[in-house]
Motif scaffolding. Structure first.
Motif, PDB file in Angstrom:
ATOM      1  N   ILE A 100       0.791  -1.234   0.000  1.00  0.00           N
ATOM      2  CA  ILE A 100       0.000   0.000   0.000  1.00  0.00           C
ATOM      3  C   ILE A 100       0.825   1.288   0.000  1.00  0.00           C
ATOM      4  O   ILE A 100       0.254   2.372   0.080  1.00  0.00           O
ATOM      5  CB  ILE A 100      -0.972   0.030   1.209  1.00  0.00           C
ATOM      6  CG1 ILE A 100      -0.188   0.048   2.526  1.00  0.00           C
ATOM      7  CG2 ILE A 100      -1.923  -1.138   1.160  1.00  0.00           C
ATOM      8  CD1 ILE A 100      -1.100   0.212   3.742  1.00  0.00           C
ATOM      9  N   TYR A 101       2.162   1.212  -0.097  1.00  0.00           N
ATOM     10  CA  TYR A 101       2.981   2.425  -0.129  1.00  0.00           C
ATOM     11  C   TYR A 101       3.214   2.838  -1.585  1.00  0.00           C
ATOM     12  O   TYR A 101       3.989   2.190  -2.300  1.00  0.00           O
ATOM     13  CB  TYR A 101       4.313   2.199   0.576  1.00  0.00           C
ATOM     14  CG  TYR A 101       4.286   2.460   2.055  1.00  0.00           C
ATOM     15  CD1 TYR A 101       5.242   3.266   2.665  1.00  0.00           C
ATOM     16  CD2 TYR A 101       3.302   1.903   2.869  1.00  0.00           C
ATOM     17  CE1 TYR A 101       5.228   3.517   4.026  1.00  0.00           C
ATOM     18  CE2 TYR A 101       3.270   2.148   4.233  1.00  0.00           C
ATOM     19  CZ  TYR A 101       4.227   2.950   4.798  1.00  0.00           C
ATOM     20  OH  TYR A 101       4.204   3.191   6.152  1.00  0.00           O
ATOM     21  N   PRO A 102       2.576   3.901  -2.068  1.00  0.00           N
ATOM     22  CA  PRO A 102       2.714   4.287  -3.476  1.00  0.00           C
ATOM     23  C   PRO A 102       4.142   4.668  -3.860  1.00  0.00           C
ATOM     24  O   PRO A 102       4.562   4.433  -5.000  1.00  0.00           O
ATOM     25  CB  PRO A 102       1.760   5.470  -3.628  1.00  0.00           C
ATOM     26  CG  PRO A 102       1.592   6.011  -2.239  1.00  0.00           C
ATOM     27  CD  PRO A 102       1.681   4.824  -1.341  1.00  0.00           C
ATOM     28  N   GLY A 103       4.882   5.261  -2.928  1.00  0.00           N
ATOM     29  CA  GLY A 103       6.260   5.621  -3.233  1.00  0.00           C
ATOM     30  C   GLY A 103       7.117   4.404  -3.526  1.00  0.00           C
ATOM     31  O   GLY A 103       7.993   4.443  -4.402  1.00  0.00           O
ATOM     32  N   ILE A 104       6.867   3.309  -2.817  1.00  0.00           N
ATOM     33  CA  ILE A 104       7.611   2.080  -3.052  1.00  0.00           C
ATOM     34  C   ILE A 104       7.236   1.490  -4.410  1.00  0.00           C
ATOM     35  O   ILE A 104       8.098   1.026  -5.166  1.00  0.00           O
ATOM     36  CB  ILE A 104       7.337   1.064  -1.931  1.00  0.00           C
ATOM     37  CG1 ILE A 104       7.793   1.635  -0.589  1.00  0.00           C
ATOM     38  CG2 ILE A 104       8.038  -0.258  -2.211  1.00  0.00           C
ATOM     39  CD1 ILE A 104       9.231   2.067  -0.553  1.00  0.00           C
ATOM     40  N   HIS A 105       5.947   1.507  -4.742  1.00  0.00           N
ATOM     41  CA  HIS A 105       5.513   0.996  -6.047  1.00  0.00           C
ATOM     42  C   HIS A 105       6.197   1.769  -7.173  1.00  0.00           C
ATOM     43  O   HIS A 105       6.668   1.177  -8.152  1.00  0.00           O
ATOM     44  CB  HIS A 105       3.996   1.117  -6.183  1.00  0.00           C
ATOM     45  CG  HIS A 105       3.241   0.368  -5.138  1.00  0.00           C
ATOM     46  ND1 HIS A 105       1.932   0.662  -4.798  1.00  0.00           N
ATOM     47  CD2 HIS A 105       3.607  -0.669  -4.336  1.00  0.00           C
ATOM     48  CE1 HIS A 105       1.527  -0.161  -3.849  1.00  0.00           C
ATOM     49  NE2 HIS A 105       2.520  -0.962  -3.544  1.00  0.00           N
ATOM     50  N   ILE A 145      10.223   7.535  -0.940  1.00  0.00           N
ATOM     51  CA  ILE A 145       9.287   8.631  -1.184  1.00  0.00           C
ATOM     52  C   ILE A 145       8.121   8.439  -0.225  1.00  0.00           C
ATOM     53  O   ILE A 145       7.325   7.509  -0.387  1.00  0.00           O
ATOM     54  CB  ILE A 145       8.786   8.628  -2.638  1.00  0.00           C
ATOM     55  CG1 ILE A 145       9.964   8.718  -3.606  1.00  0.00           C
ATOM     56  CG2 ILE A 145       7.822   9.787  -2.867  1.00  0.00           C
ATOM     57  CD1 ILE A 145       9.556   8.618  -5.061  1.00  0.00           C
ATOM     58  N   ASP A 146       8.013   9.300   0.770  1.00  0.00           N
ATOM     59  CA  ASP A 146       6.957   9.169   1.776  1.00  0.00           C
ATOM     60  C   ASP A 146       5.679   9.841   1.267  1.00  0.00           C
ATOM     61  O   ASP A 146       5.705  10.965   0.776  1.00  0.00           O
ATOM     62  CB  ASP A 146       7.405   9.813   3.088  1.00  0.00           C
ATOM     63  CG  ASP A 146       6.597   9.319   4.271  1.00  0.00           C
ATOM     64  OD1 ASP A 146       5.670   8.507   4.053  1.00  0.00           O
ATOM     65  OD2 ASP A 146       6.883   9.735   5.407  1.00  0.00           O
ATOM     66  N   HIS A 147       4.561   9.152   1.376  1.00  0.00           N
ATOM     67  CA  HIS A 147       3.240   9.596   0.901  1.00  0.00           C
ATOM     68  C   HIS A 147       3.139   9.594  -0.628  1.00  0.00           C
ATOM     69  O   HIS A 147       2.156   9.137  -1.186  1.00  0.00           O
ATOM     70  CB  HIS A 147       2.860  10.967   1.457  1.00  0.00           C
ATOM     71  CG  HIS A 147       2.812  11.008   2.948  1.00  0.00           C
ATOM     72  ND1 HIS A 147       1.856  10.319   3.669  1.00  0.00           N
ATOM     73  CD2 HIS A 147       3.595  11.627   3.851  1.00  0.00           C
ATOM     74  CE1 HIS A 147       2.060  10.521   4.959  1.00  0.00           C
ATOM     75  NE2 HIS A 147       3.103  11.313   5.105  1.00  0.00           N
ATOM     76  N   GLY A 148       4.153  10.120  -1.293  1.00  0.00           N
ATOM     77  CA  GLY A 148       4.285   9.896  -2.719  1.00  0.00           C
ATOM     78  C   GLY A 148       3.560  10.850  -3.637  1.00  0.00           C
ATOM     79  O   GLY A 148       4.110  11.268  -4.636  1.00  0.00           O
ATOM     80  N   MET A 149       2.348  11.196  -3.394  1.00  0.00           N
ATOM     81  CA  MET A 149       1.527  11.911  -4.365  1.00  0.00           C
ATOM     82  C   MET A 149       2.172  13.213  -4.821  1.00  0.00           C
ATOM     83  O   MET A 149       2.641  14.015  -4.009  1.00  0.00           O
ATOM     84  CB  MET A 149       0.150  12.206  -3.762  1.00  0.00           C
ATOM     85  CG  MET A 149      -0.820  12.874  -4.715  1.00  0.00           C
ATOM     86  SD  MET A 149      -1.177  11.897  -6.181  1.00  0.00           S
ATOM     87  CE  MET A 149      -2.057  10.507  -5.469  1.00  0.00           C
TER      88      MET A 149
END
Length: 254
Positions: free
Chosen positions: A28-33, A80-84
């Motif tokens: 569920i971590y978008p930054g990791i994806h 990348i934390d939170h990512g958006m």
């Protein structure tokens, strides 16, 4: 493979207190994806498969809200934390152990080919909404404050805030040593900080110590000039100060 992923992304538990498990991080971590897809798209890009690389990065942008050009070079343990809203340009270079928060842009200021995006050293932290623009270099361990706009290179260990960005701490380690030296000279053992001290007080005391350090330097220069003119300068010892501490809420200092 699993051990490599743990070594690469185990640092997230240190940088994000909300992280609970590897399963959570990888699902569920978008930054990791976005970073995982970039590793693949970057390889395709380097092998000359430009369109497939861009297609993968576009899919990652739709899925994660993070846009990383396949040509960008990214080091190990990048988070990348939170990512958006993060945008990383084609010629950007990011070192090891860097952290970016949401809304960060590593962008260019020119339409010319060649190096036009920033280079981040190792251990750089970039706050939410910050913009680092142009072929500049941010040194190892530097900190970029939230919503700052950085257009000039930043030395290692510095902290930059504001629009346009300006340094508020050119070298934190050297500055801390100077403050500790003058604090010890004055008998101020607390160094202006205690674990429960409010930040504005610590900030004020630190600037007082910096000012005293600068005055000391000016006085030493004046004494040297007087001695060069053949004038003797008496040097009485500085009076000792009682050890003191700071308290919150107007309590008396001990």
């Amino acid at each position: 493979m699993w051990e490599k992923l743990k070594a690469e992304y185990g640092c997230i538990f240190e940088r994000d207190p909300a992280a609970q498990s590897y399963f959570e991080i990888f699902t569920i971590y978008p930054g990791i994806h976005a970073v995982l897809v970039h590793r693949l798209s970057h390889r395709l890009w380097n092998h000359g498969l430009k369109w497939p690389a861009r297609f993968l990065s576009t899919l990652a942008r739709w899925w994660s809200g993070v846009e990383i050009h396949p040509g960008a070079q990214i080091g190990r343990r990048f988070f990348i934390d939170h990512g958006m809203g993060v945008v990383i340009g084609e010629t950007a270079t990011i070192g090891d152990d860097c952290t970016l928060y949401h809304g960060v842009t590593l962008g260019g200021t020119s339409w010319r080919k060649g190096k036009r995006h920033p280079t981040l050293g190792n251990g750089v932290v970039v706050g939410a909404g910050a913009k680092i623009l142009g072929p500049i270099t941010v040194g190892d361990g530097a900190r970029i404050g939230s919503n700052s706009v950085v257009l000039k290179s930043v030395p290692a260990g510095a902290t930059v805030v504001g629009i346009p960005g300006h340094m508020v701490s050119p070298d934190r380690k050297a500055q801390e040593e100077r403050r500790q030296n003058i604090a010890s000279k004055l008998g101020f053992d607390a160094y202006g900080m205690t674990p429960d001290m409010p930040d504005p007080v610590a900030h004020a005391v630190n600037h007082m110590l910096d000012h005293i350090q600068a005055l000391d330097g000016q006085i030493e220069a004046l004494k040297r000039m007087l001695k060069q003119q053949g004038l003797e300068v008496s040097e009485p010892p500085l009076p000792e100060l009682e050890p003191c501490g700071l308290r919150q809420g107007g309590e008396k200092a001990e």
